[in-house]
Design a protein around this motif. Structure first.
Motif, PDB file in Angstrom:
ATOM      1  N   SER A 196       0.918  -1.208  -0.031  1.00  0.00           N
ATOM      2  CA  SER A 196       0.117  -0.070   0.008  1.00  0.00           C
ATOM      3  C   SER A 196       0.724   1.180  -0.056  1.00  0.00           C
ATOM      4  CB  SER A 196      -0.972   0.095   1.257  1.00  0.00           C
ATOM      5  OG  SER A 196      -0.036   0.014   2.535  1.00  0.00           O
TER       6      SER A 196
ATOM      7  N   GLU B 233      -7.982  -7.985 -12.873  1.00  0.00           N
ATOM      8  CA  GLU B 233      -7.846  -7.568 -11.541  1.00  0.00           C
ATOM      9  C   GLU B 233      -6.297  -7.373 -11.236  1.00  0.00           C
ATOM     10  OE1 GLU B 233     -10.148  -6.726  -9.986  1.00  0.00           O
ATOM     11  OE2 GLU B 233     -11.753  -7.455 -10.847  1.00  0.00           O
TER      12      GLU B 233
ATOM     13  N   ARG C  33      -7.006   1.548   1.829  1.00  0.00           N
ATOM     14  CA  ARG C  33      -8.263   0.952   1.671  1.00  0.00           C
ATOM     15  C   ARG C  33      -8.300   0.658   0.118  1.00  0.00           C
ATOM     16  NH1 ARG C  33      -9.945   5.348   5.163  1.00  0.00           N
ATOM     17  NH2 ARG C  33     -10.315   6.811   3.310  1.00  0.00           N
ATOM     18  N   ALA C  34      -7.859   1.403  -0.645  1.00  0.00           N
ATOM     19  CA  ALA C  34      -8.053   1.250  -2.124  1.00  0.00           C
ATOM     20  C   ALA C  34      -7.277  -0.139  -2.420  1.00  0.00           C
ATOM     21  CB  ALA C  34      -7.559   2.290  -2.911  1.00  0.00           C
TER      22      ALA C  34
ATOM     23  N   GLU D 241      -6.308  -2.661  -0.406  1.00  0.00           N
ATOM     24  CA  GLU D 241      -6.849  -3.818   0.167  1.00  0.00           C
ATOM     25  C   GLU D 241      -8.184  -4.186  -0.521  1.00  0.00           C
ATOM     26  OE1 GLU D 241      -8.605  -5.265   4.470  1.00  0.00           O
ATOM     27  OE2 GLU D 241      -7.241  -3.594   4.432  1.00  0.00           O
ATOM     28  N   ARG D 242      -9.088  -3.206  -1.027  1.00  0.00           N
ATOM     29  CA  ARG D 242     -10.136  -3.760  -1.871  1.00  0.00           C
ATOM     30  C   ARG D 242      -9.715  -4.215  -3.248  1.00  0.00           C
ATOM     31  NH1 ARG D 242     -12.523   1.360   0.097  1.00  0.00           N
ATOM     32  NH2 ARG D 242     -11.664   2.285  -1.869  1.00  0.00           N
TER      33      ARG D 242
ATOM     34  N   ALA E 139      -8.547  -7.724  -2.802  1.00  0.00           N
ATOM     35  CA  ALA E 139      -9.485  -8.785  -2.420  1.00  0.00           C
ATOM     36  C   ALA E 139     -10.246  -9.302  -3.699  1.00  0.00           C
ATOM     37  CB  ALA E 139     -10.626  -8.039  -1.432  1.00  0.00           C
ATOM     38  N   ARG E 140     -10.489  -8.321  -4.443  1.00  0.00           N
ATOM     39  CA  ARG E 140     -11.039  -8.599  -5.698  1.00  0.00           C
ATOM     40  C   ARG E 140     -10.181  -9.456  -6.640  1.00  0.00           C
ATOM     41  NH1 ARG E 140     -12.986  -3.204  -5.579  1.00  0.00           N
ATOM     42  NH2 ARG E 140     -10.980  -2.626  -6.962  1.00  0.00           N
TER      43      ARG E 140
ATOM     44  N   ALA F 266      -7.011 -10.134   4.119  1.00  0.00           N
ATOM     45  CA  ALA F 266      -7.957  -9.715   3.441  1.00  0.00           C
ATOM     46  C   ALA F 266      -7.877 -10.773   2.019  1.00  0.00           C
ATOM     47  CB  ALA F 266      -7.668  -8.368   3.125  1.00  0.00           C
TER      48      ALA F 266
ATOM     49  N   ALA G  10     -10.848 -13.494   1.023  1.00  0.00           N
ATOM     50  CA  ALA G  10     -11.709 -13.110  -0.355  1.00  0.00           C
ATOM     51  C   ALA G  10     -11.195 -14.435  -1.229  1.00  0.00           C
ATOM     52  CB  ALA G  10     -10.752 -11.912  -1.130  1.00  0.00           C
TER      53      ALA G  10
ATOM     54  N   ARG H 187     -18.006  -9.095   9.072  1.00  0.00           N
ATOM     55  CA  ARG H 187     -16.907  -8.848   7.967  1.00  0.00           C
ATOM     56  C   ARG H 187     -15.615  -9.173   8.370  1.00  0.00           C
ATOM     57  NH1 ARG H 187     -18.863  -2.390   8.147  1.00  0.00           N
ATOM     58  NH2 ARG H 187     -20.625  -2.724   7.594  1.00  0.00           N
TER      59      ARG H 187
END
Length: 301
Positions: free
Chosen positions: A4, A57, A77-78, A80-81, A84-85, A140, A144, A203
């Motif tokens: 990150s 992805e 946050r970005a 990690e999201r 996950a995808r 994470a 996922a 979550r």
């Protein structure tokens, strides 16, 4: 494993230098550099099929990791999201968890030394993979990947692999039987049966324990042959006769609240509600899909 921190320069006051306010600014050249390094590192660590490595992805992870943000928290946050995808896409493609985590390690290696085409640093590695940021990303990605992989298993199995309760596939089959029996007697399925929906906001990666507790509590209250199933990652559904159902649901709500009081991984309070069965089996299956996605359903009593 702090991917990150890619592409940032942090000032002494803690803010990210040069960040665009309130938005992410893509840097496609740096994303391309990171992607090439990531692929090279992944190949060196043993990725076997080069043609299967590229994925949309992957591009999204590289874009998220190299963009400019207004804060480090927004970057984290970005990333990690996006990861996950990416992990979910790997699971959907049949890539195992071990290989996915090895690929994540390759990303960390790539992120620790990438430079842009002009020689400027793309990466500022600021934390070891053993640190809290690395653990967070590992959780994470693992979560996922497991959600997708176990979801695929649940689609073809009668028992949910995490909780041990019946799967959504079994519940669809049981509902089909209810609808056929109702039609044979000239009645609507919703006249005699309904769904009790236990919704947990789980979550956190530790959701298996509260989900199992919820299933056990439902089994105590509904112990006369009703069908209990896991629908989605935080929802337990009971197919039960309507007679006396509000009272039984109230007992379940009290029992569930008491048993989950000390459980970790719960966000907010669990909810218990009664959902009326739709007019058709197809409608019931659509309702289950909404519950799997944790979408609110307006048709409940």
């Amino acid at each position: 494993m702090d991917v990150s921190s890619i592409g940032t320069a942090t000032r002494a006051d803690g803010r990210v230098a040069g960040a665009a306010p309130d938005r992410a600014s893509p840097r496609p050249e740096r994303a391309a550099v990171l992607r090439e390094r990531w692929f090279a590192c992944s190949s060196a660590l043993g990725w076997a099929a080069a043609a299967e490595w590229p994925d949309p992805e992957v591009e999204a992870v590289c874009a998220a990791a190299t963009a400019r943000y207004d804060s480090q928290a927004a970057r984290e946050r970005a990333v990690e999201r996006a990861l996950a995808r990416w992990a979910g896409a790997r699971a959907s493609a049949g890539v195992g968890l071990a290989e996915t985590l090895t690929d994540l390690a390759a990303l960390s290696t790539a992120a620790s030394g990438a430079t842009d085409t002009d020689g400027s640093a793309v990466v500022e590695a600021r934390a070891s993979h053993r640190g809290p940021d690395g653990v967070r990303l590992l959780r994470a990605v693992s979560l996922a990947w497991t959600d997708v992989a176990c979801g695929d298993i649940a689609e073809t199995a009668a028992v949910d692999p995490l909780s041990g309760l019946a799967s959504v596939r079994y519940l669809r089959t049981r509902l089909a039987e209810i609808y056929r029996a109702a039609r044979a007697h000239g009645r609507a399925a919703g006249d005699d049966h309904a769904l009790v929906v236990l919704a947990l906001d789980v979550r956190d990666w530790r959701r298996v324990v509260p989900l199992s507790i919820a299933g056990d509590a439902a089994g105590v209250v509904f112990d006369a042959g009703e069908s209990l199933a896991v629908v989605g990652r935080g929802t337990v559904v009971v197919l039960a006769p309507r007679e006396g159902l509000p009272e039984r649901a109230a007992v379940l709500r009290r029992l569930l609240t008491r048993r989950l009081a000390a459980a970790e991984g719960i966000v907010g309070s669990p909810s218990v509600r009664i959902a009326r069965l739709p007019a058709t089996h197809e409608g019931a299956c659509a309702l289950l899909e909404r519950l799997r996605g944790q979408e609110p359903d307006p048709d409940h009593t």
